[in-house]
Design an enzyme around this catalytic site. Structure first.
Site, PDB file in Angstrom:
ATOM      1  N   CYS A  53      55.277  39.361  26.770  1.00 48.77           N
ATOM      2  CA  CYS A  53      55.876  39.959  27.956  1.00 48.77           C
ATOM      3  C   CYS A  53      57.213  40.641  27.669  1.00 48.77           C
ATOM      4  O   CYS A  53      57.468  41.727  28.135  1.00 48.77           O
ATOM      5  CB  CYS A  53      56.064  38.963  29.101  1.00 48.77           C
ATOM      6  SG  CYS A  53      54.552  38.109  29.527  1.00 48.77           S
TER       7      CYS A  53
ATOM      8  N   CYS B 197      62.976  50.623  48.072  1.00 45.86           N
ATOM      9  CA  CYS B 197      62.518  52.014  48.023  1.00 45.86           C
ATOM     10  C   CYS B 197      62.285  52.427  49.472  1.00 45.86           C
ATOM     11  O   CYS B 197      63.092  52.125  50.341  1.00 45.86           O
ATOM     12  CB  CYS B 197      61.270  52.147  47.153  1.00 45.86           C
ATOM     13  SG  CYS B 197      59.944  51.026  47.633  1.00 45.86           S
TER      14      CYS B 197
END
Lengths: 402, 77
Positions: A224, A363
Site C-alpha cells: 500500500c 469537493c
C-alpha cells in the site's frame, strides 16, 4: 480473420454496409462480405505481418490471438506494458479493470498515459490509448475495483487473467477467483529493482497459494505505501507477462508455469524457483467457493476512508480544509485554514498540506474528496476525513456559525 | 559446509547484501535460520520461503546443497 466481426474492420467513409444490409438481396450481401473479408484479411496480413511470417505463429497463430480474450487486472506499472503489447499483437478481446486515477507520479513508468490523462480513470485512459494503437480489437474498460462480488462473472468472460495489481489483497482474490473459474493467471510483481514472473493455475499446475499459502503478516512486507521503483523494471516484467500470455494463446510448450522467475535489474541476475502443486491449497479454495462472495480479502492495510458530515467538523479542533476542486469551480472557499489543490495535482503537492492538523478534504459532492483522502493515506497522512457534503455545505455552516 | 545464501527483495535490505558466504556446521534449515536471526534480528519479522537447489524446502529439511535462497513475496506493480 474472425468472420463474426468483419464490421470492425470497416472504414465508414469507404463502405455503405448498412445501406446494402437493408437491401437484403442475398447475392449482394454475399458479394459484399466476400470483398470485406478480403479487405479485412489484407489489413490483418499487413498489421500482423511480422507475426504471420514467423513459422511458429503463421496465420493460424494470428487467428488464435485474434480469438483470445484476456483480462488485465490493474493498469499500472505492469498492466500498461502488458496491455500495450497485447493490443498491438491483436488480442481480439482485451479487458482492463482499474478503479484508480492517473497521477503525475505514475507517468515515469505507466507508459500508456500522458499529461493529458492526469485525473482520468486508468482503465478508461488506457482504453483511449489502446483504441488508437489498434482499432481493430475489442477493448472493455471497467473503471471499478475487482471485488469478490464481480470477480467470478468477469473472469468467466475471459480465457486468461493477467495479475498487474500492486497489493496482496487483490493478488489472493485473483488467485482464488481464477481457481474457481479455472483460468490461468499470468502473474508479475515487483519490488524496487527486482521482479517476479510466473504462470499460475495453468494446465493443472501450481497456484500462487502453492508458493505463498497465506498473505504475509501485516507490516512484514511493504504494501500500500509507495516504494520507489526504476520505471523500466515494470516495463521488463510486464513485457515478460505479455510474452507468457501470447505463449499460452499460441499453445507453446515453454510456458512459465510451475516455477517462479526472479530478475534483478541492478545486477542482471536471474533465479528460477520450482513450485510444486499443493492440492490442499486448491481444495481449500474450491471447498469455500459457495461462500466466495462473502470472503473478506481486505486483510491488510487497504485505506479506510473516514467520511465526516459538516455538522461534526465543528467538533474537531485544529481543522485544515483541503479543497480538491479545480481552480475555476464555485463557490469559492476563502478561509485561512484552507488549501486548494486540484485532485490531479494532489500526488505531487502533498508537501503543501500541514501534517499537524486534521485534514478535511472536500469537493463539490463528496466523491473526489474520497479519492483525495485515499491518496493522503497512501502518503501517510492518516489524520484526514472526506467531507460527505460539498463546498456549499461549508458556506452554509459558516453562515450558521456567524 | 560453506553456504552461499541469496537474499531477495526487502530481505537484501535487512542483510545489506544480495548474497553472502557462510560457514555452516549444523544440518537443518531451522538451524540455519536460527543463526541468521541472530545475525539479522529483523529477518524474524519477515515472511519468506527458503529454497535449496531451486526448490522450496521446509524448516526441518536437511541442508544438502551449498546454494540457499531466501525469497519473500512481492506485492508491487
Amino acid at each position: 480473420m474472425d468472420k463474426k466481426r468483419p464490421i470492425r474492420f470497416l472504414k465508414p467513409n469507404r463502405f455503405t454496409y448498412k445501406e446494402l444490409n437493408k437491401n437484403s438481396e442475398v447475392g449482394i450481401r454475399f458479394l459484399l462480405e466476400f470483398i470485406l473479408s478480403g479487405v479485412e484479411r489484407q489489413e490483418c496480413m499487413s498489421r500482423y505481418n511480422r507475426h504471420i511470417i514467423l513459422s511458429d505463429v503463421g496465420p493460424e497463430g494470428q487467428n488464435k490471438i485474434s480469438n483470445a480474450k484476456v483480462l488485465v487486472v490493474g493498469a499500472g506499472g505492469l498492466g500498461c506494458p502488458v496491455l500495450q503489447y497485447l493490443a498491438a499483437a491483436g488480442v481480439g478481446t482485451l479487458g482492463v479493470i482499474d478503479f484508480d486515477i492517473v497521477e503525475e507520479s505514475n507517468l515515469q513508468r505507466q507508459i500508456l498515459f500522458g499529461t493529458s490523462s492526469l485525473g482520468s480513470n486508468k482503465a478508461l485512459a488506457a482504453k483511449e490509448r489502446l483504441t488508437d494503437l489498434n482499432p481493430t480489437i475489442q477493448i472493455n474498460a471497467y473503471p471499478e475495483a475487482l471485488t469478490p462480488q464481480n470477480a467470478l462473472s468477469l473472469f468467466n468472460d475471459y480465457d486468461i487473467i493477467v495479475d498487474g495489481t500492486d497489493n496482496f489483497e487483490t493478488r489472493y482474490l485473483i488467485n482464488d477467483a481464477a481457481i474457481i473459474t479455472n483460468k490461468p493467471i499470468v502473474y508479475g510483481a515487483i519490488f524496487k529493482f527486482e521482479g517476479q514472473v510466473s504462470v499460475f493455475n495453468y494446465k493443472n499446475r501450481a497456484s500462487y497459494r502453492c508458493l505463498f499459502p497465506s498473505p504475509p503478516k501485516k507490516g512484514s512486507v511493504a504494501n500500500c505505501t509507495e516504494v520507489g521503483v526504476l520505471g523500466v523494471l515494470p516495463g521488463i516484467i510486464g513485457t515478460m507477462q505479455a510474452n507468457e500470455v501470447l505463449k499460452i494463446i499460441l499453445g507453446f510448450d515453454g510456458v512459465l508455469s510451475g516455477k517462479l522467475f526472479c530478475y534483478n535489474s541492478k545486477t542482471t541476475e536471474t533465479y528460477s524457483l520450482k513450485i510444486n502443486k499443493s492440492n490442499s491449497e486448491f481444495e481449500k479454495v474450491l471447498n469455500n467457493k459457495e461462500n466466495f462472495e462473502n470472503i473478506d480479502y481486505d486483510f491488510n492495510c487497504k485505506a479506510i476512508i473516514n467520511e465526516i458530515s459538516i455538522k461534526d467538523v465543528s467538533k474537531i479542533k485544529n481543522v485544515h480544509y483541503l479543497d480538491v476542486r479545480e481552480l475555476h469551480e464555485t463557490p469559492k472557499i476563502s478561509l485561512d485554514n484552507c488549501t486548494q489543490i486540484p485532485l490531479k495535482e494532489l500526488g505531487t503537492k502533498i508537501h503543501e498540506i500541514p501534517t499537524d492538523k486534521t485534514i478535511i478534504a472536500f469537493c463539490q459532492s463528496g466523491i473526489r474528496s474520497n479519492t483525495a483522502a485515499e491518496i493522503l493515506q497512501k502518503h501517510n497522512i492518516t489524520n484526514c476525513f472526506s467531507l460527505k457534503e460539498g463546498a456549499q455545505a461549508i458556506i452554509e455552516q459558516l453562515k450558521t456559525e456567524l | 559446509m560453506q553456504l552461499q545464501i541469496k537474499y531477495f527483495g526487502l530481505l537484501a535490505e535487512i542483510t545489506n547484501c544480495d548474497q553472502e558466504t557462510l560457514e555452516f556446521s549444523k544440518s537443518q534449515v531451522s538451524d540455519l535460520l536460527e543463526e541468521l536471526y541472530i545475525k539479522y534480528p529483523l529477518l524474524k519479522q519477515k515472511d519468506f520461503k527458503v529454497a535449496q537447489n531451486h526448490e522450496i524446502v521446509s524448516n526441518n529439511s536437511n541442508i544438502t546443497n551449498p546454494e540457499i535462497a531466501l525469497l519473500p513475496p512481492f506485492s508491487g506493480g
